[in-house]
Design a protein around this motif. Structure first.
Motif, PDB file in Angstrom:
ATOM      1  N   ILE A  89       0.835  -1.207   0.000  1.00 49.53           N
ATOM      2  CA  ILE A  89       0.000   0.000   0.000  1.00 49.53           C
ATOM      3  C   ILE A  89       0.872   1.259   0.000  1.00 49.53           C
ATOM      4  CG2 ILE A  89      -0.341   0.301   2.489  1.00 49.53           C
ATOM      5  CD1 ILE A  89      -3.367   0.805   1.727  1.00 49.53           C
ATOM      6  N   MET A  90       2.118   1.131   0.439  1.00 51.62           N
ATOM      7  CA  MET A  90       3.014   2.282   0.430  1.00 51.62           C
ATOM      8  C   MET A  90       3.482   2.639  -0.981  1.00 51.62           C
ATOM      9  SD  MET A  90       5.245   1.920   3.935  1.00 51.62           S
ATOM     10  CE  MET A  90       5.671   0.184   3.765  1.00 51.62           C
ATOM     11  N   LYS A  91       3.166   1.815  -1.959  1.00 46.19           N
ATOM     12  CA  LYS A  91       3.473   2.121  -3.360  1.00 46.19           C
ATOM     13  C   LYS A  91       2.455   3.090  -3.950  1.00 46.19           C
ATOM     14  CE  LYS A  91       5.668  -2.352  -4.195  1.00 46.19           C
ATOM     15  NZ  LYS A  91       5.594  -3.620  -4.950  1.00 46.19           N
ATOM     16  N   VAL A  92       1.343   3.290  -3.245  1.00 47.05           N
ATOM     17  CA  VAL A  92       0.301   4.219  -3.682  1.00 47.05           C
ATOM     18  C   VAL A  92       0.754   5.634  -3.351  1.00 47.05           C
ATOM     19  CG1 VAL A  92      -2.103   4.923  -3.367  1.00 47.05           C
ATOM     20  CG2 VAL A  92      -1.507   2.491  -3.330  1.00 47.05           C
ATOM     21  N   LYS A  93       0.654   6.521  -4.333  1.00 46.83           N
ATOM     22  CA  LYS A  93       1.069   7.906  -4.133  1.00 46.83           C
ATOM     23  C   LYS A  93       0.294   8.517  -2.965  1.00 46.83           C
ATOM     24  CE  LYS A  93       1.642  12.294  -6.439  1.00 46.83           C
ATOM     25  NZ  LYS A  93       1.506  13.054  -7.676  1.00 46.83           N
ATOM     26  N   GLY A  94       1.025   9.128  -2.041  1.00 42.09           N
ATOM     27  CA  GLY A  94       0.405   9.779  -0.894  1.00 42.09           C
ATOM     28  C   GLY A  94       0.341   8.924   0.356  1.00 42.09           C
ATOM     29  N   ILE A  95       0.738   7.661   0.244  1.00 42.89           N
ATOM     30  CA  ILE A  95       0.728   6.783   1.413  1.00 42.89           C
ATOM     31  C   ILE A  95       2.161   6.367   1.712  1.00 42.89           C
ATOM     32  CG2 ILE A  95      -0.100   4.625   2.422  1.00 42.89           C
ATOM     33  CD1 ILE A  95      -2.568   4.900   0.674  1.00 42.89           C
ATOM     34  N   GLY A  96       2.648   6.871   2.817  1.00 46.96           N
ATOM     35  CA  GLY A  96       4.020   6.572   3.210  1.00 46.96           C
ATOM     36  C   GLY A  96       4.078   5.775   4.492  1.00 46.96           C
ATOM     37  N   VAL A  97       5.231   5.761   5.078  1.00 46.34           N
ATOM     38  CA  VAL A  97       5.474   4.965   6.283  1.00 46.34           C
ATOM     39  C   VAL A  97       4.566   5.398   7.428  1.00 46.34           C
ATOM     40  CG1 VAL A  97       7.201   4.336   8.019  1.00 46.34           C
ATOM     41  CG2 VAL A  97       7.854   4.478   5.621  1.00 46.34           C
ATOM     42  N   LYS A  98       4.385   6.696   7.620  1.00 44.85           N
ATOM     43  CA  LYS A  98       3.561   7.178   8.735  1.00 44.85           C
ATOM     44  C   LYS A  98       2.114   6.707   8.615  1.00 44.85           C
ATOM     45  CE  LYS A  98       6.247  11.257   9.922  1.00 44.85           C
ATOM     46  NZ  LYS A  98       6.243  12.712  10.065  1.00 44.85           N
ATOM     47  N   THR A  99       1.558   6.836   7.421  1.00 47.63           N
ATOM     48  CA  THR A  99       0.177   6.377   7.219  1.00 47.63           C
ATOM     49  C   THR A  99       0.102   4.872   7.370  1.00 47.63           C
ATOM     50  OG1 THR A  99      -0.285   8.226   5.725  1.00 47.63           O
ATOM     51  CG2 THR A  99      -1.781   6.346   5.614  1.00 47.63           C
ATOM     52  N   PHE A 100       1.071   4.164   6.794  1.00 51.35           N
ATOM     53  CA  PHE A 100       1.092   2.705   6.913  1.00 51.35           C
ATOM     54  C   PHE A 100       1.122   2.273   8.372  1.00 51.35           C
ATOM     55  CE2 PHE A 100       3.495  -1.288   7.285  1.00 51.35           C
ATOM     56  CZ  PHE A 100       2.588  -2.134   6.662  1.00 51.35           C
ATOM     57  N   GLU A 101       1.937   2.913   9.180  1.00 52.18           N
ATOM     58  CA  GLU A 101       2.029   2.568  10.597  1.00 52.18           C
ATOM     59  C   GLU A 101       0.681   2.738  11.305  1.00 52.18           C
ATOM     60  OE1 GLU A 101       4.507   1.146  12.448  1.00 52.18           O
ATOM     61  OE2 GLU A 101       5.560   0.890  10.553  1.00 52.18           O
ATOM     62  N   LYS A 102      -0.095   3.727  10.882  1.00 56.31           N
ATOM     63  CA  LYS A 102      -1.410   3.966  11.496  1.00 56.31           C
ATOM     64  C   LYS A 102      -2.424   2.890  11.137  1.00 56.31           C
ATOM     65  CE  LYS A 102      -1.074   9.012  11.308  1.00 56.31           C
ATOM     66  NZ  LYS A 102      -1.654  10.207  10.676  1.00 56.31           N
ATOM     67  N   ILE A 103      -2.303   2.303   9.931  1.00 59.20           N
ATOM     68  CA  ILE A 103      -3.351   1.401   9.442  1.00 59.20           C
ATOM     69  C   ILE A 103      -2.946  -0.070   9.352  1.00 59.20           C
ATOM     70  CG2 ILE A 103      -4.453   3.258   8.140  1.00 59.20           C
ATOM     71  CD1 ILE A 103      -3.253   2.048   5.581  1.00 59.20           C
ATOM     72  N   LYS A 104      -1.688  -0.366   9.566  1.00 60.81           N
ATOM     73  CA  LYS A 104      -1.199  -1.729   9.306  1.00 60.81           C
ATOM     74  C   LYS A 104      -1.944  -2.811  10.098  1.00 60.81           C
ATOM     75  CE  LYS A 104       2.628  -1.728  12.576  1.00 60.81           C
ATOM     76  NZ  LYS A 104       4.079  -1.796  12.726  1.00 60.81           N
ATOM     77  N   ASP A 105      -2.416  -2.495  11.285  1.00 64.57           N
ATOM     78  CA  ASP A 105      -3.124  -3.495  12.089  1.00 64.57           C
ATOM     79  C   ASP A 105      -4.593  -3.635  11.677  1.00 64.57           C
ATOM     80  OD1 ASP A 105      -0.819  -4.017  13.565  1.00 64.57           O
ATOM     81  OD2 ASP A 105      -1.280  -2.462  15.041  1.00 64.57           O
ATOM     82  N   GLU A 106      -5.048  -2.766  10.791  1.00 62.99           N
ATOM     83  CA  GLU A 106      -6.449  -2.778  10.376  1.00 62.99           C
ATOM     84  C   GLU A 106      -6.657  -3.313   8.973  1.00 62.99           C
ATOM     85  OE1 GLU A 106      -8.278   1.065  11.045  1.00 62.99           O
ATOM     86  OE2 GLU A 106      -6.743   1.523  12.528  1.00 62.99           O
ATOM     87  N   ILE A 107      -5.564  -3.611   8.265  1.00 60.51           N
ATOM     88  CA  ILE A 107      -5.691  -4.050   6.867  1.00 60.51           C
ATOM     89  C   ILE A 107      -5.114  -5.442   6.655  1.00 60.51           C
ATOM     90  CG2 ILE A 107      -5.719  -1.704   5.964  1.00 60.51           C
ATOM     91  CD1 ILE A 107      -2.771  -2.046   5.190  1.00 60.51           C
ATOM     92  N   GLU A 108      -5.553  -6.040   5.559  1.00 64.98           N
ATOM     93  CA  GLU A 108      -5.039  -7.344   5.144  1.00 64.98           C
ATOM     94  C   GLU A 108      -5.135  -7.442   3.645  1.00 64.98           C
ATOM     95  OE1 GLU A 108      -7.418 -10.436   6.879  1.00 64.98           O
ATOM     96  OE2 GLU A 108      -9.212  -9.848   5.789  1.00 64.98           O
ATOM     97  N   VAL A 109      -4.471  -8.472   3.104  1.00 68.81           N
ATOM     98  CA  VAL A 109      -4.533  -8.770   1.675  1.00 68.81           C
ATOM     99  C   VAL A 109      -4.961 -10.213   1.541  1.00 68.81           C
ATOM    100  CG1 VAL A 109      -3.183  -9.036  -0.426  1.00 68.81           C
ATOM    101  CG2 VAL A 109      -2.769  -7.095   1.052  1.00 68.81           C
ATOM    102  N   LYS A 110      -5.992 -10.429   0.757  1.00 65.41           N
ATOM    103  CA  LYS A 110      -6.466 -11.799   0.477  1.00 65.41           C
ATOM    104  C   LYS A 110      -6.467 -12.026  -1.000  1.00 65.41           C
ATOM    105  CE  LYS A 110      -9.414 -12.503   4.454  1.00 65.41           C
ATOM    106  NZ  LYS A 110     -10.735 -12.810   4.906  1.00 65.41           N
TER     107      LYS A 110
END
Length: 78
Positions: free
Chosen positions: A57-78
Motif C-alpha cells: 500500500i506504500m506504493k500508492v502515491k500519498g501513502i508513506g510509512v507514517k500512514t502505513f504505521e497507522k493502518i497496518k493493524d487494520e488491513i489485510e490482503v487476500k
C-alpha cells in the motif's frame, strides 16, 4: 442514517480487518489518515497492481510509512 453507518463501520473495524484489494470507498475511509483522495488512489492502483502484501500500500502515491504505521493493524490482503 449516516451516523448509524459510521457507527456500524466502526464496530466492524474493531473485529475484522479490511482487505485492501476489495475494500469499498467507505471501508477505506474508515482507516486512519485515509480520506477521499487517498481512497481513490488505492482503488485506482489496485486495478493495475493487486496488492500482494499489506506493505504494498506504500506504493500508492500519498501513502508513506507514517500512514502505513497507522493502518497496518487494520488491513489485510487476500
Amino acid at each position: 442514517m449516516k451516523k448509524f453507518l459510521i457507527l456500524f463501520l466502526f464496530v466492524i473495524s474493531l473485529f475484522a480487518k479490511i482487505n485492501i484489494n476489495t475494500a469499498t470507498m467507505q471501508e477505506l475511509h474508515s482507516l486512519k489518515g485515509i480520506g477521499h483522495t487517498k481512497a481513490l488512489a488505492i482503488m485506482e492502483y489496485r486495478k493495475k497492481h493487486p496488492f500482494q502484501k499489506i506493505e504494498d500500500i506504500m506504493k500508492v502515491k500519498g501513502i508513506g510509512v507514517k500512514t502505513f504505521e497507522k493502518i497496518k493493524d487494520e488491513i489485510e490482503v487476500k
